[in-house]
Design an enzyme around this catalytic site. Structure first.
Site, PDB file in Angstrom:
ATOM      1  N   HIS A 156       0.901  -1.106   0.406  1.00 26.21           N
ATOM      2  CA  HIS A 156      -0.130   0.064   0.194  1.00 26.21           C
ATOM      3  C   HIS A 156       0.682   1.401  -0.224  1.00 26.21           C
ATOM      4  O   HIS A 156       0.794   2.676   1.271  1.00 26.21           O
ATOM      5  CB  HIS A 156      -0.954   0.160   1.338  1.00 26.21           C
ATOM      6  CG  HIS A 156      -2.013  -1.136   1.361  1.00 26.21           C
ATOM      7  ND1 HIS A 156      -2.495  -2.173   0.889  1.00 26.21           N
ATOM      8  CD2 HIS A 156      -0.732  -2.430   1.680  1.00 26.21           C
ATOM      9  CE1 HIS A 156      -3.307  -3.025   1.179  1.00 26.21           C
ATOM     10  NE2 HIS A 156      -2.383  -3.401   2.169  1.00 26.21           N
ATOM     11  N   SER A 277      15.599  21.648 -15.524  1.00 30.84           N
ATOM     12  CA  SER A 277      14.179  23.201 -15.719  1.00 30.84           C
ATOM     13  C   SER A 277      14.459  24.323 -16.257  1.00 30.84           C
ATOM     14  O   SER A 277      15.713  24.683 -15.763  1.00 30.84           O
ATOM     15  CB  SER A 277      13.752  23.833 -14.729  1.00 30.84           C
ATOM     16  OG  SER A 277      13.065  24.283 -14.682  1.00 30.84           O
ATOM     17  N   LYS A 283      16.935  22.267 -10.112  1.00 28.26           N
ATOM     18  CA  LYS A 283      16.088  20.533 -10.345  1.00 28.26           C
ATOM     19  C   LYS A 283      16.905  19.889 -11.705  1.00 28.26           C
ATOM     20  O   LYS A 283      17.750  20.460 -12.019  1.00 28.26           O
ATOM     21  CB  LYS A 283      15.118  21.177 -11.945  1.00 28.26           C
ATOM     22  CG  LYS A 283      13.363  21.868 -10.830  1.00 28.26           C
ATOM     23  CD  LYS A 283      12.659  21.051  -9.910  1.00 28.26           C
ATOM     24  CE  LYS A 283      11.648  21.154 -10.925  1.00 28.26           C
ATOM     25  NZ  LYS A 283      10.686  19.998 -10.436  1.00 28.26           N
ATOM     26  N   GLU A 290      10.422   9.519 -16.934  1.00 30.79           N
ATOM     27  CA  GLU A 290       9.096   9.614 -16.257  1.00 30.79           C
ATOM     28  C   GLU A 290       8.406   9.339 -18.043  1.00 30.79           C
ATOM     29  O   GLU A 290       7.145   8.729 -18.765  1.00 30.79           O
ATOM     30  CB  GLU A 290       8.504  11.129 -16.477  1.00 30.79           C
ATOM     31  CG  GLU A 290       8.787  11.381 -14.794  1.00 30.79           C
ATOM     32  CD  GLU A 290       9.435  12.915 -14.645  1.00 30.79           C
ATOM     33  OE1 GLU A 290       8.598  13.695 -15.656  1.00 30.79           O
ATOM     34  OE2 GLU A 290      10.082  12.800 -13.974  1.00 30.79           O
TER      35      GLU A 290
END
Ligand code: ARG
Length: 463
Positions: A156, A277, A283, A290
Site C-alpha cells: 500500500h 528545468s 531541478k 517518466e
C-alpha cells in the site's frame, strides 16, 4: 504511379485513391525481408523446374544488386510505387528484363506480405530479447552489490517489512526473465512459413513449401492456406509481449522516480540521464523514467489497435490488414529505445544505502520482528502484536525508531524484553532471518543470485 495490376481497368486510379491505398511510406522498412523471401521463392521455383536455372540466377543477381544499392543508398525507395513488393519487382524488371516478370509465379502479394511481416517480426523478437538480456545483466550486477543494502519493503506504499535492494531489484529481474520466455514462446509458435499459400487457396504450380520454409530458417510451412494469409496472431502476441515489457518498465520507472525524489533520496540518477528545468535552476528531473512510463500508453495503444483492426475481418486477406504494420513498427521502435535507455539509466544510477536503511527504521519495518521476539519467548502472537503496536505508538509520540527506545521503555510494555532485543530487531537480523526460498535473507538471496547468474550464462542471447 507504378502498380502491379491494371489489365482489367479502363481508367487510371485517382491520385487520392492511389495515395490512400499505398503503403510504401511505411512498408519500405521490409525491403530486406521482401528480397530475402523472393530469393528463397525463386530458388524453389527453379528446383521444381518451374523456372530455368539461368532465369533463377539472373533473378538472384538482380535481387542482390537491388539489395546492395538500397543498403548503400544508391537506390531510393520512392512513393512512386504502391508498396515495397511493387518497388522490388519493378526494379528487378528494369534491371534484368523478361526474366524478372517470372518472379511472381505461384505467389500472391498476400502470402508475400504475410511472409515479409513474419520475417521482420522474427528478426525483431531477437533484438528485443538481446536488449532484455542486457538489462538483466545490469540488474544482476546491482543485486550482487546490494545484498546488505537494507530498505523498506512496501505494501500500500506504506513501509511494511525490511528487504534489501538486491531483493527488490530481484523482483524485476524475474519479470524481465519471464518477458524473455514469452518472446521465446511466441517465436516458436510463429516460426512457420506462409509462403506458397498464394492469394488464399494455394496454387496449381508444384511448389515445394517445405523447401522454401527450410531456406528461410522456419520450422516448416504453415498448414491451412486461408489461415496463412490472414493470420496476424503472432503480431498481436508480440505486441502483447511488448506491452508487458512496458508495463514492467513503467512500474520500475515509477519507483525510480519516487526513489530519486527529494522525499526518498534512495538514489540519484546520473547527470547524463537527467534533465534540467528552464526556470528552476535547482531541478534535476528523471525525464527518461517518466518518458518510459508515458510511452507505455502508446504501446498498449498499438496492441489495442491491431486487436481491433482484426476483430471483424472475414477470411481471408482484407486490405484492413495493411494496418498491421505501423503499430507494430511503432511498438518495436518505442520498446527498443525504452529498454536501451532504461538499461543505461540503471547502470549509472547511484544508490544511497544509508538513506534506505534509515527509512526502513523510521518506518518501523521491524515491528513484526519485535512481536516475533516475544512469541519466541512464549508470548501468544495476538498479545505480542498488541505490545509491539503500543511500542510503535510510544515511538511515534517521541519521534524515534524502535531501536532508539531504552530497555526500560521496552519493559514498560512487557517484562519479557531483554538486552538482546536490539540485536533481534536490527535490520541485518530482521532480513537475514528471512530464509524461506525467495526471501531477502542473505543466504536465500545468494542462492537466488547464483541461480540467476547461471540462467544468464546458460541462455545467452536468444537464438
Ligand atoms: N500492402 C499490402 C499489405 O500490406 C500488401 C498486400 C496487398 N495485397 C492485396 N491483395 N492488395 O497488406
Amino acid at each position: 504511379m507504378a502498380q502491379l495490376w491494371g489489365g482489367r481497368f479502363t481508367k487510371e486510379t485517382d491520385q487520392k485513391v492511389y495515395d490512400f491505398n499505398a503503403s510504401i511510406s511505411f512498408d519500405q522498412r521490409l525491403y530486406r525481408q521482401d528480397i530475402r523471401g523472393s530469393m528463397a521463392h525463386v530458388r524453389m521455383l527453379a528446383r521444381q523446374g518451374i523456372l530455368t536455372e539461368e532465369e533463377r540466377d539472373r533473378i538472384l543477381e538482380g535481387l542482390s544488386s537491388i539489395l546492395e544499392d538500397v543498403e548503400k543508398g544508391n537506390l531510393e525507395i520512392t512513393a512512386q510505387y504502391e508498396d515495397i513488393h511493387s518497388f522490388v519487382e519493378a526494379n528487378l524488371i528494369q534491371r534484368i528484363g523478361e526474366a524478372g516478370k517470372k518472379l511472381h509465379t505461384g505467389r500472391s502479394r498476400n502470402d508475400q506480405v504475410a511472409l515479409d511481416m513474419r520475417l521482420y517480426v522474427r528478426d525483431e523478437v531477437k533484438v528485443t530479447d538481446g536488449l532484455l538480456y542486457e538489462l538483466l545483466k545490469v540488474l544482476l550486477d546491482i543485486m550482487e552489490k546490494h545484498v546488505d543494502t537494507y530498505m523498506p519493503g512496501f505494501t500500500h506504499l506504506q513501509k511494511a517489512q525490511p528487504v534489501t535492494l538486491a531483493h527488490h531489484v530481484g523482483a524485476y529481474f524475474e519479470m524481465f526473465r519471464r518477458d524473455r520466455e514469452r518472446l521465446g514462446d511466441l517465436y516458436r509458435r510463429m516460426n512457420y512459413c506462409p509462403l506458397g499459400a498464394g492469394a488464399l487457396a494455394g496454387t496449381t504450380y508444384p511448389l515445394d513449401r517445405d523447401f522454401t520454409a527450410e531456406l528461410l530458417g522456419f520450422e516448416g510451412p504453415t498448414r491451412n492456406s486461408m489461415d496463412s494469409v490472414s493470420d496476424r496472431d503472432y503480431a498481436v502476441e508480440y505486441l502483447f509481449a511488448l506491452s508487458l515489457i512496458m508495463m514492467h518498465l513503467s512500474r520500475f520507472s515509477e519507483e525510480i522516480i519516487l526513489w530519486n525524489s527529494n522525499e526518498y533520496q534512495f538514489l540519484e540518477l546520473d547527470d547524463a540521464y537527467s534533465t534540467g528545468s528552464s526556470i528552476m535552476p535547482q531541478k534535476k528531473n528523471p525525464d527518461i523514467a517518466e518518458l518510459v512510463r508515458g510511452k507505455t500508453g502508446r504501446v498498449y495503444g498499438d496492441l489495442m489497435g491491431l486487436l481491433t483492426t482484426m476483430k471483424g475481418l472475414p477470411l481471408a486477406y482484407n486490405k484492413d490488414m495493411q494496418e498491421d504494420k505501423e503499430g507494430v513498427f511503432d511498438a518495436i521502435d518505442t520498446v527498443h529505445a525504452c529498454l536501451d535507455l532504461f538499461t543505461g539509466m540503471m547502470d549509472t544510477a547511484l544508490f544511497h544505502p544509508e538513506a534506505m536503511e534509515a527509512s526502513a527504521k523510521r518506518g518501523f519495518t521491524n515491528a513484526t520482528d519485535a512481536a516475533d521476539y516475544l512469541v519466541n519467548r512464549g508470548v501468544p502472537f495476538r498479545d505480542a502484536h498488541g505490545i509491539s503496536g503500543r511500542l510503535v505508538l510510544k515511538c511515534l509520540a517521541k519521534g524515534v525508531a524502535l531501536d532508539d527506545l531504552s530497555l526500560e521503555e521496552f519493559r514498560e510494555e512487557s517484562p519479557v524484553f531483554d538486552e538482546d532485543i536490539y540485536e533481534a530487531i536490527s535490520m541485518k537480523n530482521c532480513v537475514d532471518k528471512r530464509l524461506t526460498k525467495g526471501a531477502p535473507g542473505r543466504k536465500a538471496m545468494e542462492e537466488e543470485i547464483r541461480e540467476s547468474r547461471d540462467y544468464l550464462e546458460k541462455t545467452g542471447v536468444f537464438a
